[in-house]
Scaffold this active site. Structure first.
Site, short mmCIF file in Angstrom:
data_model
loop_
_atom_site.label_atom_id
_atom_site.label_comp_id
_atom_site.label_asym_id
_atom_site.label_seq_id
_atom_site.Cartn_x
_atom_site.Cartn_y
_atom_site.Cartn_z
N LYS A 171 3.43 -7.99 13.12
CA LYS A 171 2.17 -7.32 12.83
C LYS A 171 1.12 -7.95 13.73
O LYS A 171 0.85 -9.15 13.64
CB LYS A 171 1.79 -7.48 11.35
CG LYS A 171 0.53 -6.69 11.00
CD LYS A 171 0.23 -6.66 9.52
CE LYS A 171 -0.99 -5.79 9.26
NZ LYS A 171 -1.36 -5.69 7.84
N THR B 74 2.59 -4.31 4.58
CA THR B 74 2.71 -4.53 6.02
C THR B 74 2.53 -6.00 6.43
O THR B 74 3.07 -6.43 7.44
CB THR B 74 1.65 -3.69 6.78
OG1 THR B 74 0.36 -4.01 6.26
CG2 THR B 74 1.93 -2.21 6.64
N ASP B 75 1.76 -6.74 5.61
CA ASP B 75 1.37 -8.09 6.07
C ASP B 75 2.55 -8.98 6.44
O ASP B 75 2.50 -9.71 7.42
CB ASP B 75 0.54 -8.79 4.99
CG ASP B 75 -0.79 -8.10 4.76
OD1 ASP B 75 -1.10 -7.14 5.48
OD2 ASP B 75 -1.53 -8.52 3.84
N THR C 239 0.81 -1.22 0.00
CA THR C 239 0.00 0.00 0.00
C THR C 239 0.85 1.27 0.00
O THR C 239 0.50 2.27 -0.61
CB THR C 239 -0.91 -0.01 1.25
OG1 THR C 239 -1.65 -1.22 1.22
CG2 THR C 239 -1.87 1.15 1.26
#
Ligand code: ASP
Length: 460
Positions: A261, A182-183, A106
């Protein structure tokens, strides 16, 4: 193809034409699963022809299966103009030189990466156009290495990234920022912690939880925080820089081997586990929360170890797991297994013979804990001792994903299981610690009085 139906093809294109609904129109869609209202977004060439993508009022995008559509009606039109002026990035000899590597996710997008309406904002000029503050922080150069969502990152990307970082450091860069989805950012952070050692400069990973077309986007501030950290921090380690609290007050710098995360959507999704973060970052200030880190150096030396054995897996134990899971992995030729066990590091008894078979087949098996916090202790109960006698090695307080990456990295260097064990149990970059601070666990909880007191000590 006309822009009216941008990116749509096959059945999806047919249905738009049939109901005379254009891309960027506000539409009401009646489906077999209910009614939806929103803006029809354009799609990219690679997207399938089975869905329409609709941006809801909430800012979320959803896919609507073509086959479920009963009727559609256009009632408005709202073409979004996401033009970012590309400006010359101003440089000056007084500012540090920072390299930004792009991998995708993203953060790399101007708009929502998932919609197809995205043009990655990536050249320094585009980033400067979008976030002009960056020019006050550093001289920025950029390189797009990949453009993938982070679930598509893997060993090939880790090694490419490690080598690219090595080259930049040898050329004398003052700091590195890596834009990443981010995952799986914590997997890549662990991989880089092993593959890039003794760096003289900070290597700062950053992502964004909300795309930049949403008012609550963290993309710009995360870029500001991460370039600030790469430019000014005295911490020459692999770090993850993301929001500390859910508000945009400050970011935290997490160690690459201790970060995870922990929330699917909060901007403060990343947490240091089993320890406390290394520092807080505000727009113009970095406040260390501890002192035991590698300090920045002036030389250009770095050690790059770009190795990875792909036949390594992680098995998350659940009650009543069947031993054939372990047997299947061994039969398929896997060379290493990380088990995420319950409590202090347990699996059920029926698995023991399978673990014995794994050992006989020369598979390296390590135990970690699902609790994430705390150490594996296999001496406490008889069952743990039994398992150790079957060759299962306790991996101290390494996080399961970190142990998985480390085992792949170790087996990529040697097939000698004693050497693998030596590598696995030698602490690297804080992946195994002597103990875990109680206040780290409190910080992770957030919002309770002890935590507030702790935070106030640093955050005045
Ligand atoms: N699925 C995306 C990724 O990890 C989410 C993000 O970029 O934050 O690449």
């Amino acid at each position: 193809m006309s822009d009216m139906f941008k990116g749509y093809k096959g059945k999806a294109l047919e249905i738009l034409k049939k109901f005379k609904v254009r891309v960027w129109s506000e539409a009401k869609i009646e489906t077999t699963r209910g009614e939806f209202e929103g803006i029809i977004l354009p799609r990219s060439e690679n997207d399938d022809a089975k869905h329409l993508v609709l941006k809801l009022d909430t800012g979320y995008n959803i896919g609507i299966a073509i086959d479920s559509i009963i009727e559609m009606k256009e009632y408005g039109y709202k073409e979004a103009k996401y033009k970012i002026p590309e400006k010359e990035f101003p440089t000056s000899p007084e500012k540090p030189n920072i390299k930004l590597f792009g991998t995708g996710g993203t953060i790399a997008s101007r708009l929502d990466y998932r919609t197809g309406a995205v043009i990655p904002a990536f050249s320094p000029g585009e980033l400067y156009g979008a976030v002009p503050e960056l020019a006050d922080i550093c001289n920025l150069s950029t390189e797009k290495l990949f453009a993938v969502f982070s679930e598509n990152m893997g060993p090939e990307q880790y090694t490419t990234l490690a080598k690219a970082i090595g080259k930049e450091i040898e050329k004398g860069i003052d700091g590195i920022v890596i834009g990443h989805g981010t995952d799986t950012m914590h997997h890549t952070a662990a991989a880089l912690s092993y593959m890039v050692q003794n760096s003289p400069v900070p290597i700062v990973m950053v992502g964004s939880q909300r795309s930049s077309d949403r008012p609550s986007s963290d993309a710009a501030l995360n870029l500001i925080h991460s370039t600030t950290a790469a430019s000014q921090a005295d911490i020459a380690e692999v770090l993850v820089c993301m929001f500390g609290p859910t508000s945009d007050e400050y970011a935290l710098l997490h160690r690459g081997t201790r970060v995870r995360k922990m929330h699917s959507s909060y901007r403060s999704a990343f947490r240091t586990i089993g320890d406390i973060p290394l520092a807080m970052v505000k727009r113009d200030k970095i406040t260390p929360l501890r002192e035991d880190y590698n300090h920045r150096r002036k030389d250009k030396k770095v050690d790059i170890y770009p190795y990875f054995e792909e036949r390594v897996t992680m098995v998350y134990y659940y009650p009543n797991m069947n031993p054939d899971i372990i047997d299947a992995v061994v039969e398929k030729g896997y060379k290493g297994i990380i088990i995420a066990g319950t409590g202090l590091g347990h699996v059920n008894k029926p698995l023991y013979p399978a673990l014995e078979r794994a050992r006989r087949a020369g598979v390296a098996v390590y135990m970690t804990v699902q609790t994430l916090w705390g150490f594996v202790h296999m001496n406490v109960y008889e069952t743990g001792r039994d398992m150790m006698s079957k060759g299962v090695i306790p991996a101290e307080n390494m996080l399961p994903e970190v142990a998985y990456i480390k085992l792949g990295w170790a087996l990529g260097q040697t097939g000698d299981l004693d050497k693998v064990k030596e590598i696995m149990l030698t602490p690297i970059g804080g992946d195994i610690t002597e103990g875990e601070p109680y206040n780290g666990y409190l910080v992770y909880q957030g919002g309770i009085p002890e935590v507030e007191d702790f935070i106030k000590k640093f955050h005045k």
